[in-house]
Design an enzyme around this catalytic site. Structure first.
Site, PDB file in Angstrom:
ATOM      1  N   ASP A  72      -4.779   9.431   1.423  1.00 16.65           N
ATOM      2  CA  ASP A  72      -5.875   8.467   1.545  1.00 16.65           C
ATOM      3  C   ASP A  72      -7.117   9.327   1.438  1.00 16.65           C
ATOM      4  OD1 ASP A  72      -8.002   6.912   2.542  1.00 16.65           O
ATOM      5  OD2 ASP A  72      -6.538   5.556   3.439  1.00 16.65           O
ATOM      6  N   HIS A  73      -7.737   9.323   0.270  1.00 18.23           N
ATOM      7  CA  HIS A  73      -8.756  10.351   0.052  1.00 18.23           C
ATOM      8  C   HIS A  73      -9.954  10.201   0.995  1.00 18.23           C
ATOM      9  CE1 HIS A  73     -10.729   7.345  -2.555  1.00 18.23           C
ATOM     10  NE2 HIS A  73     -11.810   8.082  -2.500  1.00 18.23           N
ATOM     11  N   HIS A  91      -8.449   2.858   3.229  1.00 20.33           N
ATOM     12  CA  HIS A  91      -9.611   3.683   3.579  1.00 20.33           C
ATOM     13  C   HIS A  91     -10.367   3.163   4.804  1.00 20.33           C
ATOM     14  CE1 HIS A  91      -8.618   5.142  -0.298  1.00 20.33           C
ATOM     15  NE2 HIS A  91      -9.399   4.358  -1.017  1.00 20.33           N
TER      16      HIS A  91
HETATM   17  C1  BG6 Z   1     -10.346   3.886  -4.593  1.00 24.04           C
HETATM   18  C2  BG6 Z   1     -10.429   2.432  -4.970  1.00 24.04           C
HETATM   19  O1  BG6 Z   1      -9.257   4.118  -3.732  1.00 24.04           O
HETATM   20  O2  BG6 Z   1     -11.535   4.268  -3.935  1.00 24.04           O
HETATM   21  C3  BG6 Z   1     -11.645   2.150  -5.824  1.00 24.04           C
HETATM   22  O3  BG6 Z   1      -9.266   2.067  -5.687  1.00 24.04           O
HETATM   23  C4  BG6 Z   1     -12.888   2.664  -5.150  1.00 24.04           C
HETATM   24  O4  BG6 Z   1     -11.778   0.760  -6.098  1.00 24.04           O
HETATM   25  C5  BG6 Z   1     -12.696   4.115  -4.723  1.00 24.04           C
HETATM   26  O5  BG6 Z   1     -13.970   2.548  -6.055  1.00 24.04           O
HETATM   27  C6  BG6 Z   1     -13.874   4.582  -3.908  1.00 24.04           C
HETATM   28  O6  BG6 Z   1     -13.764   5.947  -3.667  1.00 24.04           O
HETATM   29  P1  BG6 Z   1     -15.058   6.800  -3.409  1.00 24.04           P
HETATM   30  O7  BG6 Z   1     -14.550   8.130  -3.005  1.00 24.04           O
HETATM   31  O8  BG6 Z   1     -15.829   6.812  -4.701  1.00 24.04           O
HETATM   32  O9  BG6 Z   1     -15.821   6.084  -2.343  1.00 24.04           O
END
Ligand code: BG6
Length: 509
Positions: A193-194, A257
């Site tokens: 989960d980044h 997230h």
């Molecule tokens: C992804 C989603 O997991 O996270 C995307 O699938 C979203 O829809 C993205 O735009 C957002 O990541 P970050 O790091 O740009 O906030």
């Protein structure tokens, strides 16, 4: 032991391995994984002897695959590309063509990995990164098992990282967990989960538990409510509608997230900083969420919406249903706002609000903790019963930082008050950009530290909460309506009304 020292020790534990990326010709590999690995190499943090194998279906030679990666490197590295680093780095990348469902392709992969290991004296750790389209997750895992690649050699390890989406509901997530755990032990499974790898998300625990001043206030006695906002200005560019229209904001970002961020804000102090110590506390929060388990409760506590045509950053943009690869009759939400209640002693009666939307005015993710007001006795603050002026804002991105809003006297001879802000910006305080989330997470997986990865029970608990809402929207006889807002505005009026019911309002970002 000093936690900072402990972390240094953990980082140095990242071990040499072969990283096999399934879905290597996809967007994620190009935009995130290769740049993250390159940046680690440039910072001298990538263990020596790393080999990268790109596994995908298209016909390509090693050279063609490398050239494809070279085309994107200018855009994505953190500090420009240093040819001295890039050249040896890209030579460690090879391409392996195979269908995801072809046993013979995995047999050839096993031979390739053996050859790579021979170069290391017959030893080799293996990190399998499943970044393909989700319909192949099961097949890849089953074939890895069949080829015996899930089994580590003596004294070595074999681990798997699974990208999102981790299922589309509780049932599919449970099934995927069964397949994963039949192939790899839970300790070798890294559900990515980044958001957990983002610097400010990591700092949440430090903020809460390394500073003695916050914890005594971190409860229903002093906190009025908490808001978690994730706004994005982008819509369905680059054909993204094909995936997104089948997912929607709730499944795409809230289930993973944003509920993870909520868990970090609301959890009890863990007994230690081990992966399970932290994840035990997060899962308790998810388990304590009050479920909106009837369409009426969903209608009262959740707002879903789509955008209509408007302007973002001064440019005209289409409405959600007119977007590329989106069904013109789509009922998928591109915006969602929720009220969540956590039924624990600490949080009894404190609403947590989450909102997430595409095509809002700007890209920003933040958590704001709204404290209760000072008693309405001396300065007339908070006399209207609303939340006070003391707000702690944790900016997850961009401009990562933390600010605290408080009331101050305006200089002068009369007694006039105004809110002011104490502000901490990562960039100015530490003088360098935060690493990309994927850098930290890849390093942790190589070090065997799963703290910033979701455990099986966390993923399933989150789905349990989300499933009721999905059910009310898509399967009930009286589904709650889909609201609308003009692209480039801050969401539908229904989301404002959700907070007004509690005498609150969304923070202006
Ligand atoms: C992804 C989603 O997991 O996270 C995307 O699938 C979203 O829809 C993205 O735009 C957002 O990541 P970050 O790091 O740009 O906030």
């Amino acid at each position: 032991m000093n936690p900072f020292r402990e972390d240094l020790v953990a980082r140095s534990k990242a071990e040499p391995c072969t990283i096999v990326i399934f879905g290597a010709t996809g967007d994620l590999t190009h935009r995130k994984l290769i740049p993250a690995l390159y940046n680690l190499a440039a910072d001298g943090e990538l263990p020596t002897g790393i080999q990268i194998v790109g596994f995908a279906r298209r016909d390509k030679s090693d050279e063609e695959f490398r050239e494809g990666l070279a085309n994107i490197n200018e855009k994505v590295s953190r500090s420009g590309v240093d040819e001295e680093v890039w050249k040896p780095f890209i030579q460690s990348v090879v391409y392996h063509r195979s269908e995801f469902t072809d046993s013979e392709g995995y047999g050839r992969l096993a031979q390739l990995l053996d050859r790579i290991d021979e170069g290391r004296g017959g030893r080799g750790n293996r990190l399998f990164y499943i970044a393909s389209a989700p319909e192949f997750f099961d097949d890849i895992l089953l074939h890895l098992k069949q080829a015996g690649l899930n089994k580590a050699r003596d004294g070595c390890w074999s681990r798997v990282i699974v990208e999102k989406p981790f299922g589309t509901d509780l049932k599919t997530a449970h099934h995927l967990n069964e397949v994963v755990n039949a192939t790899f032990e839970e300790k070798d499974t890294y559900r990515i989960d980044h958001y957990l790898g983002k610097e400010t998300a990591q700092n949440l625990m430090v903020l809460r538990f390394a500073n003695a001043i916050f914890e005594p206030l971190w409860n229903s006695k002093h906190i009025d409510h908490v808001q978690i906002t994730c706004s994005e200005n982008l819509g369905m560019e680059g054909g993204r509608g094909a995936y997104y229209d089948g997912a929607g904001a709730l499944r795409d970002m809230v289930q993973n997230h944003l509920l993870q961020l909520l868990a970090l804000v609301a959890m009890e102090p863990p007994t230690d900083l081990s992966a399970d110590g932290v994840r035990d506390e997060k899962v308790k929060v998810l388990r304590s969420l009050r479920h909106w388990d009837t369409p009426e409760k969903v209608a009262k506590n959740v707002v879903r919406a789509q955008y209509t045509a408007g302007h973002v950053d001064g440019e005209p943009v289409p409405g959600y249903r007119e977007e590329d690869r989106v069904d013109p009759e789509s009922r998928t939400e591109a915006y969602v706002a929720l009220r969540l209640m956590i039924d624990t002693w600490r949080w009894s009666g404190v609403p947590f609000y989450i909102r997430m939307g595409k095509r809002l005015p700007k890209k920003s993710t933040e958590i704001s903790v709204h404290f209760k007001d000072a008693p309405c006795v001396l300065f007339n603050t908070g006399c209207d019963g609303s939340a006070g002026d003391n707000v702690l804002v944790i900016r997850i991105q961009p401009d990562e930082g933390i600010s605290l809003r408080m009331v101050s006297k305006i200089p002068g001879n009369s007694l006039r008050l105004e809110p002011v802000k104490m502000d901490f910006h990562y960039a100015t305080s530490f003088g360098k950009a935060s690493p990309e989330a994927y850098e930290r997470l890849l390093l942790d997986a190589m070090a065997g530290d799963a703290t910033l990865f979701a455990r099986r029970d966390e993923v399933e608990e989150a789905w349990r909460f989300i499933d009721h809402i999905q059910h009310a929207w898509h399967q009930s006889k009286n589904p709650p309506p889909i609201a609308e807002f003009v692209a480039g505005s801050w969401g539908p009026v229904e989301a404002d009304a959700l907070l007004q019911e509690d005498d609150n309002q969304w923070r202006r970002l």
